[in-house]
Design an enzyme around this catalytic site. Structure first.
Site, PDB file in Angstrom:
ATOM      1  N   GLY A   1       0.798  -1.218   0.000  1.00 48.84           N
ATOM      2  CA  GLY A   1       0.000   0.000   0.000  1.00 48.84           C
ATOM      3  C   GLY A   1       0.830   1.267   0.000  1.00 48.84           C
ATOM      4  O   GLY A   1       1.935   1.295   0.533  1.00 48.84           O
ATOM      5  N   ASN A   2       0.299   2.279  -0.638  1.00 48.06           N
ATOM      6  CA  ASN A   2       0.935   3.591  -0.710  1.00 48.06           C
ATOM      7  C   ASN A   2      -0.141   4.661  -0.627  1.00 48.06           C
ATOM      8  O   ASN A   2      -1.269   4.440  -1.042  1.00 48.06           O
ATOM      9  CB  ASN A   2       1.679   3.771  -2.039  1.00 48.06           C
ATOM     10  CG  ASN A   2       2.758   2.746  -2.222  1.00 48.06           C
ATOM     11  OD1 ASN A   2       3.726   2.734  -1.491  1.00 48.06           O
ATOM     12  ND2 ASN A   2       2.592   1.859  -3.195  1.00 48.06           N
TER      13      ASN A   2
ATOM     14  N   THR B   1       9.132   4.495  -0.052  1.00 48.17           N
ATOM     15  CA  THR B   1       9.260   3.164  -0.631  1.00 48.17           C
ATOM     16  C   THR B   1       9.590   2.143   0.456  1.00 48.17           C
ATOM     17  O   THR B   1      10.384   2.411   1.353  1.00 48.17           O
ATOM     18  CB  THR B   1      10.326   3.161  -1.749  1.00 48.17           C
ATOM     19  OG1 THR B   1      10.275   1.921  -2.440  1.00 48.17           O
ATOM     20  CG2 THR B   1      11.719   3.419  -1.247  1.00 48.17           C
ATOM     21  N   GLY B   2       8.924   1.010   0.404  1.00 47.89           N
ATOM     22  CA  GLY B   2       9.195  -0.082   1.334  1.00 47.89           C
ATOM     23  C   GLY B   2       8.778   0.159   2.770  1.00 47.89           C
ATOM     24  O   GLY B   2       9.188  -0.571   3.664  1.00 47.89           O
TER      25      GLY B   2
ATOM     26  N   THR C   1       7.529   6.313  -2.572  1.00 50.71           N
ATOM     27  CA  THR C   1       7.154   5.048  -3.187  1.00 50.71           C
ATOM     28  C   THR C   1       7.519   5.020  -4.661  1.00 50.71           C
ATOM     29  O   THR C   1       7.450   6.044  -5.346  1.00 50.71           O
ATOM     30  CB  THR C   1       5.644   4.794  -3.026  1.00 50.71           C
ATOM     31  OG1 THR C   1       5.291   3.646  -3.796  1.00 50.71           O
ATOM     32  CG2 THR C   1       4.812   5.971  -3.500  1.00 50.71           C
TER      33      THR C   1
ATOM     34  N   GLU D   1       5.782   3.928  -6.810  1.00 53.36           N
ATOM     35  CA  GLU D   1       4.516   4.095  -7.520  1.00 53.36           C
ATOM     36  C   GLU D   1       4.177   5.562  -7.794  1.00 53.36           C
ATOM     37  O   GLU D   1       3.077   5.876  -8.254  1.00 53.36           O
ATOM     38  CB  GLU D   1       3.381   3.453  -6.718  1.00 53.36           C
ATOM     39  CG  GLU D   1       3.567   1.986  -6.405  1.00 53.36           C
ATOM     40  CD  GLU D   1       3.532   1.106  -7.649  1.00 53.36           C
ATOM     41  OE1 GLU D   1       2.900   1.500  -8.644  1.00 53.36           O
ATOM     42  OE2 GLU D   1       4.134   0.028  -7.606  1.00 53.36           O
TER      43      GLU D   1
END
Length: 82
Positions: A28-29, A44-45, A72, A74
């Site tokens: 999820g982001n 990220t992560g 992220t 994304e």
């Protein structure tokens, strides 16, 4: 709303999602478009269960990180949505 307040809200929502079992691990982001045209995003992560204000990435639409950890991977998807 100030950037610090938005970061705090992002962290609170992330923790709420984690505590309710709606996200696990580093899945999820989230991102937020700020009034000045910059963005906040989960790094990220990261885990929503351990996210801290200082971790939240603040960056421009060109990808320049203004503070926090790397956002992220994304981000291009999030920017396309905005």
């Amino acid at each position: 709303m100030e950037i610090r307040e938005m970061k705090q809200q992002l962290v609170e929502v992330a923790l709420s999602l984690y505590q309710r079992g709606l996200v696990v691990g580093s899945a999820g982001n989230m991102s937020v478009l700020l009034d000045d045209g910059t963005f906040l995003a989960t790094p990220t992560g990261s885990s929503f269960g351990s996210l801290r204000e200082g971790d939240v990435s603040h960056f421009t639409k060109e990808g320049t990180i203004l503070c926090g950890k790397a956002p992220t991977k994304e981000v291009p998807f999030h920017l396309a949505c905005y």
